[in-house]
Structure formats: C-alpha cells, structure tokens
Design a protein around this motif. Structure first.
Motif, PDB file in Angstrom:
ATOM      1  N   ALA A 189     -51.998 -37.875  29.614  1.00  0.00           N
ATOM      2  CA  ALA A 189     -51.408 -39.412  28.954  1.00  0.00           C
ATOM      3  C   ALA A 189     -52.391 -40.523  28.389  1.00  0.00           C
ATOM      4  O   ALA A 189     -52.437 -41.181  28.104  1.00  0.00           O
ATOM      5  N   VAL A 201     -47.895 -40.247  23.496  1.00  0.00           N
ATOM      6  CA  VAL A 201     -47.522 -40.922  24.979  1.00  0.00           C
ATOM      7  C   VAL A 201     -46.439 -40.765  25.265  1.00  0.00           C
ATOM      8  O   VAL A 201     -45.449 -40.624  26.766  1.00  0.00           O
ATOM      9  N   ASN A 204     -44.561 -37.846  25.538  1.00  0.00           N
ATOM     10  CA  ASN A 204     -44.342 -36.953  26.808  1.00  0.00           C
ATOM     11  C   ASN A 204     -43.617 -37.926  28.046  1.00  0.00           C
ATOM     12  O   ASN A 204     -43.332 -37.468  28.982  1.00  0.00           O
ATOM     13  N   LEU A 205     -43.493 -38.846  28.062  1.00  0.00           N
ATOM     14  CA  LEU A 205     -42.787 -40.109  29.263  1.00  0.00           C
ATOM     15  C   LEU A 205     -41.554 -39.598  29.410  1.00  0.00           C
ATOM     16  O   LEU A 205     -40.761 -39.838  30.032  1.00  0.00           O
TER      17      LEU A 205
END
Length: 598
Positions: A189, A201, A204-205
């Motif tokens: 990230a 990012v 993905n988070l």
C-alpha cells in the motif's frame, strides 16, 4: 587541424559509437554519439561557412580525439549519457543544477523500512522520486508514518517492543507482533501511495478491512478504517488531469535569462509534483537539440520512468529514446508529441510554467544586479568618481582598552564580498593606551607599502571611523604611491561619508542600494575584526591561566592547547588523559589536575 587529429579521421570506422574531443591540455571538451562515426566526426571539419559559432569554437580547440565503438545506437546513447555525466564537457548542453535530489527508499528486507536518501544504488530496494526539496520528502514521510505504522529501527530481534509500538506508530515486527505477510500488504500500500495510485490503496484497504471484520479482528479493522479515512481525505485534494496512467509532461522555454525545462509528474492520472531544470551551453543550439540533450541526461538518472513522456516538439532521436527508456524500464515507454487534446494542454502548461521560472529568474538577476554591480555604480556616482568602483577595500580596528589590538581588511568586488582576499592584522607598534589613529596608520602602511608593485590596487578605500581616521590614514596611503585612488572615511553613527579635501559629508539617500552596500561592507569589516580579536583574547586568557601552574612552560602549554582545544576540556581531563599529551610527565599532569580542583 592537428596532425594527430587528421591521422585519426582517416581511420574512423563505419560503425556506431561515441567520440570524445580533447583540447591541448588533454581535457575532454565534447562528447557525442553517432550511428556512423566516420561521417559524423568528419562533418565537424567540413566547410566552416555552414557551421554554427559554437561548433567553430569547438573545432578550433580540438587537439585530439578518441572514439569507442558500440554494438548499437542505443548502447552509444547510454555510453554518451554516462560520459557526459562523468566529465561535464564544456561544449555539451548540460543540466546546470547538479545537486543530488532526495528520494524515498523502501528497503528490500523481510520487514522493509521507509526513509529518505540522496543515493540511488542497485541494492534491490525501491526508490521514489526525485523530490524537489528535502522538505517535501520529510512531509511525505510524516504523512506515511501517520497512515501506516512502519518500523523505523534497524533491529529485528528485540525482546519487547519500544515506545513507538505503545503509541500505535509501529506494529513491532522486531518483537514478532506482526507476521511478514501482513506487513508486506502494508508495504504494498505504501508503494501504491508513493506511485500516486491512491485509488488502488483505497481498494486494497477496504478489502483488508472487510477481511479483518469478518474474522472478528475488530482492533485491526478499526486501524485499517482510520488509514482508509486519511487516504480518502488526501485524494480529495488531488486534481485529476488525465484519464489514467503514468506520464511526464515536458515543457521548454528560452529567454535572455537562460533555458529552462519543466517536468510535470502525473501518476495514475493525478498531478503529484513538478520540477524545473536550468540548462547551460545551449544558447546556439536548436530547441530540438536542447530537448534531446535534456531527456538523455534527466532520464539517465531518474529512479522512475513513466509509460508515457509527452514532448512539446518532435526530436530526431525520438524512437531511439523510446527504445532506450523501454529497455531501462523493462516495459514499453512511449515518447510522443501530442498535437491536440488534454495531453497537448499538459505540455503547454509545462511550457508556460517553464517561462514563468525564467521570468522569475530575470527578476532575481535584476535584483541581484541592483544590490551588487548597480549599487557600486550608484555609490561611484554619489562620490563623484569617474567610474564605478569594482574593487572596494574597507579597514576596521578592534580592541578592548588597547589590549589585543587587531585590524581587518575586507574586499568587495562587483558589489560582492571576495573572502579569499580578506586580510587580518595583529598590530605591533601600538601598545598600552588605545590609539586608533596610529593603529590605522600602521595597518594601511602594511597593506599599501608594496601595492603598486605587488598589487592589486583598489578602486576605492573605505576607512571605518570618520573624518579623524581618514586624516590619519591619508598621508600614509599617499606616501605609498596611491595618489589617484579615492579614500573616504565612514562615520559610525549615520553612515556619513567624508571625502578627501571636503569638510561636508556625502549623505547617501535613505533606502538606496548604495547605502545598503556601504552598510554591508562596514558590518563585514567589523565582524571580521571582532572575530579575530575574540580568537586572540581567548588564547591570551588560556595562556594566563596555565602560566600559573608550576611546571607548565610554553611548550607544554601549547601541547595542551593543541591536544584539547579548549580550557574547559583541559579542566575536565583526568590525570591519565593529561599524561597522554606530548611532553607531559606524571608530575606535570598531577599539577594541572590539582590546580583546577583547589
């Protein structure tokens, strides 16, 4: 043409390579590449009527040449870039700004660290940058530390985590508090964020947060939620300029102030930064040649190469540059010249910013001129001098009640200090009761006694101290043979200037550059004299203290001073330390030790 050059021209091969031209001192003055060495190098020595002035000047200085054959034109281009970077030849277009730029480094370790560096080495780590300032790097690192609890220490074998872990700023991989896979996800990230891929990012988070919540790891899910919120706030501040992809938009501008190239960094469709570069040696070159030289030098040391490079105009080596950058990146790099649309707007914006940089440069140059050369010319006008004073010498005396009397001479050339020409004097003839007049006579006598034969001779002499100091110094200066050099006295309080043969002072206009110049000269002379006086005074005080210690004479006193450097360190030294000083016996060391502890 030198005989050695003529001989080598006849032996040039019909192959690609790099050629190096040298002057009569064996210095490399030009580096170039060629698809065909024979044709390219011989073209420099053809009819001079078709050659540019820069080429004529280059050819006139060529005393020898060398060449290196390469397997292809791309290899020649790479070698040319490396040789230009190494030798900085006089006649090559070059980036004037040769500073090392800061990067953000993500190390290649089991638990990578993220920190700032100015060295890019092939150690498997990832480098992001270059950044335009160290401040930008540290701001980015602070932001990363807020978003991601990265480790900052070097240890990975701690028995217990440090304070950073307890205040939620580190996941403590050193104490085994997080596994390598989870930490790797966070580093992934970080990489996406530094590349400008904030959307990736966020995605993905969100995935990691949902997975943590599903496993009932609510503390981890809350931490990921906070990271997600912070990243989303940052994304709101970023402006989308293109649809997607990584691009560099290059702009070029020229003016009397110089040549400037501006680069816009676009990552994942977002503007993430920009930087400008000043170029030297391209005054007689075409825009195409300047742009090609800039691209080769800039991308030869760039840590990141985007998929697209947008140019303001086409260059002859465009396809070659594309092939070279593709080989460096490991994937296709397009070097194109957009004609319309968003990409063309980006290039125009970069060129406009480059023009603004040159405009600011011109304003700064004008301001610098007003403060230096212009101020000196203005001072010459107010003093009625026939020409602007280029070399100005100013004298000042410093003492405390006549002790350790010293003098300073500072030199300004072209309105700027030339510190290599500064001189300081420890006065020899004046002792006891202070006498600034005699002190000034001694110092100007020592300075100008052989000025006419050994030089240099100043255009203006300033005596700090007003009418009395001027009257005492003038006879000595004139007796030394400097009959035409103007000498003035500067009154300490109001900067009134007293000239030879006039009882009324010259009063420079308030807020004028000439007044500011005189003040800078006077303050610099005062500073230089005071600094020297303090040095002598500190040595004298040290000597007077050590003189009272039995068994410590001049040699031991000097040895102690040279070894420790200050009185405080001598006082704090133990007996074994004192005995290590050259010439110090154990009884002498004990005497010094006991003296300071009575």
């Amino acid at each position: 043409m030198a005989a050695v050059v003529e001989e080598k021209l006849a032996l040039l091969p019909d192959k690609p390579g790099v050629y190096l031209m040298k002057d009569n001192k064996d210095r490399i003055i030009y580096v170039g590449k060629a698809v065909n060495l024979k044709n390219r190098v011989r073209s420099y020595f053809q009819s001079s009527r078709k050659q540019a002035p820069k080429v004529l000047a280059l050819v006139a200085r060529i005393a020898d040449l060398e060449y290196i054959i390469t397997a292809s034109e791309i290899e020649a281009l790479i070698l040319e870039c490396n040789l230009i970077k190494k030798h900085r030849p006089k006649y090559n277009i070059s980036l004037r700004d040769d500073k090392t730029y800061p990067y953000i480094k993500v190390t290649k370790e089991d638990y990578p660290r993220v920190y700032a560096t100015r060295k890019v080495v092939k150690d498997g780590a990832r480098y992001f940058g270059p950044y335009t300032s160290a401040g930008a790097v540290h701001e980015t690192l602070r932001l990363l530390k807020t978003l991601f609890p990265l480790r900052s220490c070097r240890r990975l074998d701690a028995k217990r985590p440090c304070l950073e872990h307890h205040i939620k700023r580190c996941l403590a991989p050193c104490a085994g508090k997080i596994d390598q896979a989870a930490y790797g996800e966070m580093i992934k990230a970080v990489g996406l964020f530094l590349e400008g891929r904030s959307d990736a990012v966020v995605k993905n988070l969100r995935r990691l947060m949902a997975a943590a919540a599903a496993e009932l790891a609510f503390e981890q899910a809350a931490r990921l939620r906070d990271q997600l919120t912070a990243v989303e706030k940052i994304i709101e501040k970023q402006n989308i300029v293109t649809g997607s992809g990584d691009q560099d938009a290059v702009g070029l501008a020229r003016s009397a102030a110089g040549i400037c190239a501006q680069v816009f960094f676009i990552r994942s469709g977002k503007m993430v930064g920009r930087d400008h570069f000043m170029l030297a040696g391209g005054e007689d070159e075409t825009d195409e040649a300047i742009l090609a030289a800039f691209l080769k030098q800039y991308y030869s040391k760039a840590a990141f190469i985007p998929r697209e490079i947008l140019l303001p105009l086409a260059v002859a080596e465009q396809q070659l540059l594309s092939d070279w950058l593709s080989s460096v990146k490991g994937s296709r790099v397009q070097v194109e010249t957009p004609k319309r649309g968003t990409k063309k707007d980006l290039v125009n914006m970069a060129a406009g910013n480059a023009a603004n940089v040159l405009q600011e440069q011109a304003v700064r140059q004008e301001a610098d001129f007003d403060k230096t050369t212009g101020a000196a010319a203005e001072l010459g006008h107010y003093l009625g001098l026939p020409a602007a004073p280029d070399r100005i010498e100013c004298f000042d005396i410093s003492h405390i009640q006549g002790s350790e009397t010293v003098a300073s001479m500072v030199v300004f050339e072209g309105g700027q200090p030339n510190k290599n020409e500064y001189r300081r004097y420890k006065l020899k003839t004046v002792e006891g009761k202070p006498d600034d007049f005699k002190s000034m006579q001694e110092v100007v006598g020592r300075r100008y006694r052989e000025a006419l034969t050994k030089g240099p001779v100043p255009d203006l002499i300033i005596i700090d101290g007003g009418k009395g100091q001027l009257s005492s110094a003038l006879p000595v200066i004139r007796a030394a043979g400097l009959s035409t050099v103007p000498v003035v006295g500067l009154a300490k309080e109001f900067e009134h200037i007293f000239c030879e043969g006039s009882s009324e002072p010259v009063i420079l206009p308030r807020h004028s550059q000439s007044l500011y110049l005189v003040q800078r000269i006077r303050d610099e002379a005062h500073r230089f004299a005071i600094t020297y006086h303090r040095q002598l005074r500190s040595k004298r005080n040290l000597v007077s203290v050590l003189d009272h210690i039995p068994g410590i004479g001049p040699k031991r006193r000097k040895a102690l001073w040279d070894h420790f450097g200050s009185l405080a360190k001598i006082k704090a030294a133990a007996i074994p330390e004192l005995t290590k000083v050259e010439g110090m016996s154990t009884p002498a060391a004990e005497a010094v030790y006991n003296f300071f502890r009575r």
